[in-house]
Design a protein around this motif. Structure first.
Motif, short mmCIF file in Angstrom:
data_model
loop_
_atom_site.label_atom_id
_atom_site.label_comp_id
_atom_site.label_asym_id
_atom_site.label_seq_id
_atom_site.Cartn_x
_atom_site.Cartn_y
_atom_site.Cartn_z
N ARG A 27 74.93 23.64 71.60
CA ARG A 27 74.85 22.17 70.93
C ARG A 27 74.31 21.12 71.84
O ARG A 27 73.56 20.32 71.27
CB ARG A 27 76.67 22.03 70.47
N GLN A 28 74.62 21.17 72.95
CA GLN A 28 74.27 19.93 73.93
C GLN A 28 72.59 20.24 73.92
O GLN A 28 72.16 19.03 74.15
CB GLN A 28 74.84 20.47 75.41
N GLU A 31 71.40 18.73 70.91
CA GLU A 31 71.33 17.06 70.66
C GLU A 31 70.35 16.58 71.73
O GLU A 31 70.07 15.50 71.60
CB GLU A 31 72.79 16.73 71.09
N THR A 157 81.64 22.37 81.33
CA THR A 157 81.22 21.35 80.43
C THR A 157 81.26 20.06 81.19
O THR A 157 80.50 19.32 80.96
CB THR A 157 82.58 21.14 79.38
N ALA A 161 77.62 17.74 81.49
CA ALA A 161 77.67 16.50 81.08
C ALA A 161 77.33 15.51 82.17
O ALA A 161 76.58 14.50 82.04
CB ALA A 161 79.06 16.11 80.30
N VAL A 165 73.05 16.86 82.69
CA VAL A 165 72.21 16.19 81.64
C VAL A 165 71.41 14.84 82.31
O VAL A 165 70.26 14.83 81.92
CB VAL A 165 73.20 15.71 80.74
#
Length: 418
Positions: A27-28, A31, A157, A161, A165
């Motif tokens: 999902r990340q 996106e 997670t 993030a 990222v």
């Protein structure tokens, strides 16, 4: 940029651990506008790990590995990545210092095998682990990027993030931003039909619909240069969707119904209490997950048996005899009795048949009554849910909170954002 994910861990292959890492990363990456082509799982075998790394790097630009960063002998992901890229392993002084500090704070001597967690392929960019002992790293060789992450989801997670990222965004030269519009009381197919023409003519802002248990979401995504403001692209599209969907929208952003309800209660300075039968405490559990709920939640009761409904909430024996526990009358008396007991401004009650047994033609499985006592009076709604026991209970809890949400404010003012 084309990506692959390599999940390392024999426990994943044996089905002992659910691979939520892959779902989260998929999902990340989506996106962020990174195309994911393949997900592979491999056991804790050095040869197979290295072979999988080699094969992936022949196909993709970005490889993300999960797991194999622990202190034991079979935790060899970093080492196999280093070997495949032709890099030696070196100690990172800052990581070693942090390990020593952590064990000192715990009042324990660091085991010798933990030292390996401070060793990385030469030239690696270290990804700090704020939730565990094993840092990750990012390695770039010949235009290929390998990001090595820990396996525990709680650690992965946060690290992805906060550390991975920003690293990837610097490599991409553009940014992707998504905004979620959350709806309830409308199905995904109806939702899509309402937005079909917008979807057909979408350009830079893409529109996608998703369905989850009891609700549906619209995801808006825009790709724009770093330094540009994504809001100038997203805001007009969101405004048009608001105009079309209106009453079905209950929130904007990464939130959920319990957070919305608690936020509305706090904003209004009101209190709530819950009395649950078929939901068995699920509503209270969801609410208690929200920080700050102690300011607004007075109490919760699981009044599963008829005796409990009588003793705790004051439901009349005659009402139960005449109408049965799963009835509008009992839901009403539960809510009103809870108000007398707790003094809360808003009192929710739920009674129903979650199944799989216990249903009759008159009261089938999935029949649920939800009561709500408010300062303006008492209302009861009837629902007929379908599915298994988990689904019926979850849908009942969600719709109960939605009733409370709608009662707390006018329907045109219910939407809140993160």
């Amino acid at each position: 940029m084309v990506a692959e994910i390599l999940c390392v861990g024999t426990e994943l292959l044996l089905g002992q651990v659910l691979n939520t890492d892959a779902q989260f990363l998929s999902r990340q990456l989506s996106e962020m506008g990174i195309e994911l082509y393949r997900i592979e799982t491999v056991g804790d075998n050095p040869g197979r790990v290295r072979q999988s790394v080699r094969a992936a790097l022949e196909r993709c630009d970005l490889l993300i590995t999960t797991g194999g960063l622990g202190p034991t002998e079979d935790d060899l992901t970093k080492e196999m990545v280093a070997e495949e890229l032709g890099l030696d392993m070196v100690e990172d002084a800052a990581s070693m210092a942090r390990l020593n500090e952590m064990y000192a704070a715990w009042g324990r001597k660091m085991p010798e095998n933990n030292v390996k967690q401070a060793w990385f392929p030469r030239g690696a960019h270290i990804l700090k682990n704020a939730r565990g002992t094993a840092p990750g790293c990012a390695v770039e060789v010949d235009g290929k990027i390998v990001i090595v992450l820990p396996g525990p989801p709680y650690e992965l997670t946060h690290m992805f993030a906060e550390e991975a990222v920003p690293y990837l965004r610097n490599k991409l030269g553009y940014k992707i931003e998504s905004r979620f519009i959350r709806t309830i009381e409308i199905g995904e197919s109806d939702l899509e039909m309402q937005l079909r023409d917008m979807i057909d003519r979408q350009t830079n802002v893409t529109i996608a619909t998703y369905c989850s248990l009891g609700e549906a979401q619209v995801r808006l995504t825009v790709k724009c240069p770093v330094g540009d403001d994504p809001a100038k692209y997203l805001d007009p599209v969101e405004a048009e969707i608001r105009e079309r969907l209106g009453k079905y929208i209950y929130a904007i952003g990464e939130t959920d119904m319990p957070h919305v309800v608690v936020g509305l209660l706090r904003r209004a300075g009101r209190s709530a209490a819950v009395a649950e039968s078929c939901t068995g405490g699920k509503i209270a559990d969801w609410l208690v997950d929200v920080p700050g709920v102690s300011e607004v939640l007075v109490e919760g009761h699981v009044t599963y048996s008829n005796i409990s409904k009588e003793r705790t909430l004051g439901v009349r024996h005659d009402t139960l005899e005449k109408y049965t526990a799963v009835s509008e009358q009992v839901a009403r008396e539960m809510a009103e009795g809870l108000h007398e007991l707790s003094g809360a401004d808003y009192c929710l009650s739920v009674t129903g048949i979650a199944g799989p047994g216990g249903g009759t033609p008159e009261t089938p499985v999935g029949l649920v009554y939800i009561g709500l006592k408010t300062p303006r009076g008492t209302q009861v709604e009837k629902f007929n849910f379908t599915g298994d026991r988990y689904r019926v209970r979850s849908l009942a809890a969600l719709r109960a909170l939605n009733m409370l949400r709608k009662a707390l404010t006018d329907i045109d003012e219910v939407t809140i954002s993160d």
